[in-house]
Design a protein around this motif. Structure first.
Motif: not given
Ligand code: ZN
Length: 352
Positions: A289-299
């Motif tokens: 797996a590779a860490p990534y940045g997410s454009p979507t919101l979450s809690d």
């Protein structure tokens, strides 16, 4: 307890945001079957596993779903299993993640329990950015690290964009359209919309890149024969940790002539040091797996100051769509993933 059957049970119980009571009752029964002491507060449910000493790890996902919506070719609430997939609203977002977290934690603490404590929390109102995790977190001891269960294909998100919503109002002066004159507020807004193209962000975040800007709504004028004296447009800005919302507001104010007001800046950008033990644990649980940045919101937005990864089985692109599904293999991989993540996290914490 069988993961597929638990997920199917959860999917058969509709749980649009604000109406999570019945699904919480089903989860309460599942917690009891696992021998956990379930604590219910409002429409949130949590349980502590392990008795320490050691750090506290929060595992959280949400019980609510968006409405079923149109264009389904399968029953949205039947949890039909076909071709290796479980279909239904919430299978992917996020009842599959929740199921995998519960059973992964149960496996980790079933035998050879790690030294440390896990809090498994099923919270409400995520889809409406409501008060689910935000209110629960105020009732819990501060976690040392957290995992937010959302469908990411078991890739750990180590940063997440925030949301800044602006309203920009142009004030003109009305006149009869046939006679002309006045000051046309729609034209003023049109110039402001184009001026926003000049909004530049020099700093690019390693995983999130730059903030994004979208003029999403515009509303001006009341009738065809009146020069409009007011026009309002809404700008959706997805922020990164490199820019404080106030800084972005100032940049916008320097570009536009209209009156800028902040409709929401409550949902800030968040990021975790990629070298933190919780990130290492997520990578150890899914080598490759590779860490990534997410454009979507979450809690995750409600966990400021808590090192967090957002990770779970499924695919974010299937969320909120008709014929939403989760593969049974993805669900089962998720259970093993969360068990390994928990074990690696506490093993790493013990070494630290
Ligand atoms: Zn979700």
């Amino acid at each position: 307890m069988n993961a597929v059957e638990l997920l199917r049970d959860l999917v058969r119980i509709p749980s649009e945001s604000g109406k999570e009571d019945a699904v919480v009752a089903r989860l309460e029964a599942a917690f009891k079957d696992l021998g956990w002491k379930a604590v219910r507060s409002g429409r949130n449910l949590h349980a502590f596993l392990g008795d320490g000493p050691g750090p506290l790890l929060l595992l959280n996902s949400h019980t609510d779903t968006v409405p079923v919506g149109a264009n389904w070719t399968r029953g949205a609430l039947e949890a039909e299993v076909s071709g290796g997939r479980i279909y239904g609203r919430g299978t992917n977002d996020a009842k599959g993640c929740l199921t995998a977290m519960i059973l992964g934690a149960a496996a980790a603490f079933g035998k050879d329990a790690p030294r440390g404590r896990v809090c498994v929390a099923a919270t409400c109102e995520e889809e409406i950015n409501g008060k689910g995790l935000e209110s629960l977190i105020a009732e819990l001891p501060k976690p040392d690290a957290a995992v937010i269960g959302e469908p990411t294909g078991l890739q750990p998100a180590v940063a997440q964009k925030g949301l800044l919503l602006l309203e920009i109002t142009a004030h003109g002066r009305s006149a009869h359209a046939a006679w002309g004159g006045g000051v046309n507020a729609v034209e003023l807004s049109a110039k402001d919309v184009l001026a926003l193209a000049g909004l530049k962000f020099e700093t690019s975040h390693p995983t999130l890149g730059s903030p994004s800007v979208c003029v999403a709504q515009i509303n001006g004028g009341t009738r065809h024969n009146v020069v409009p004296d007011r026009c309002v447009f809404v700008v959706d800005i997805r922020t990164t940790p490199d820019y404080a919302p106030e800084e972005i507001v100032e940049k916008v104010k320097a570009l536009v002539k209209g009156e800028v007001s902040v409709r929401s800046k409550r949902l800030g950008a968040v990021a975790t040091d990629p070298g933190h033990p919780i990130v290492r644990a997520a990578l150890a649980a899914n080598p490759g797996a590779a860490p990534y940045g997410s454009p979507t919101l979450s809690d995750w937005v409600f966990l400021k100051g808590v090192p967090t990864v957002k990770v779970g089985p499924g695919d974010s692109k299937r969320s909120h769509t008709p014929d939403e599904y989760l593969e049974t293999a993805e669900l089962e991989a998720g259970v093993g993933f969360y068990e390994r993540l928990i074990r690696s996290y506490f093993a790493g914490a013990a070494r630290a």
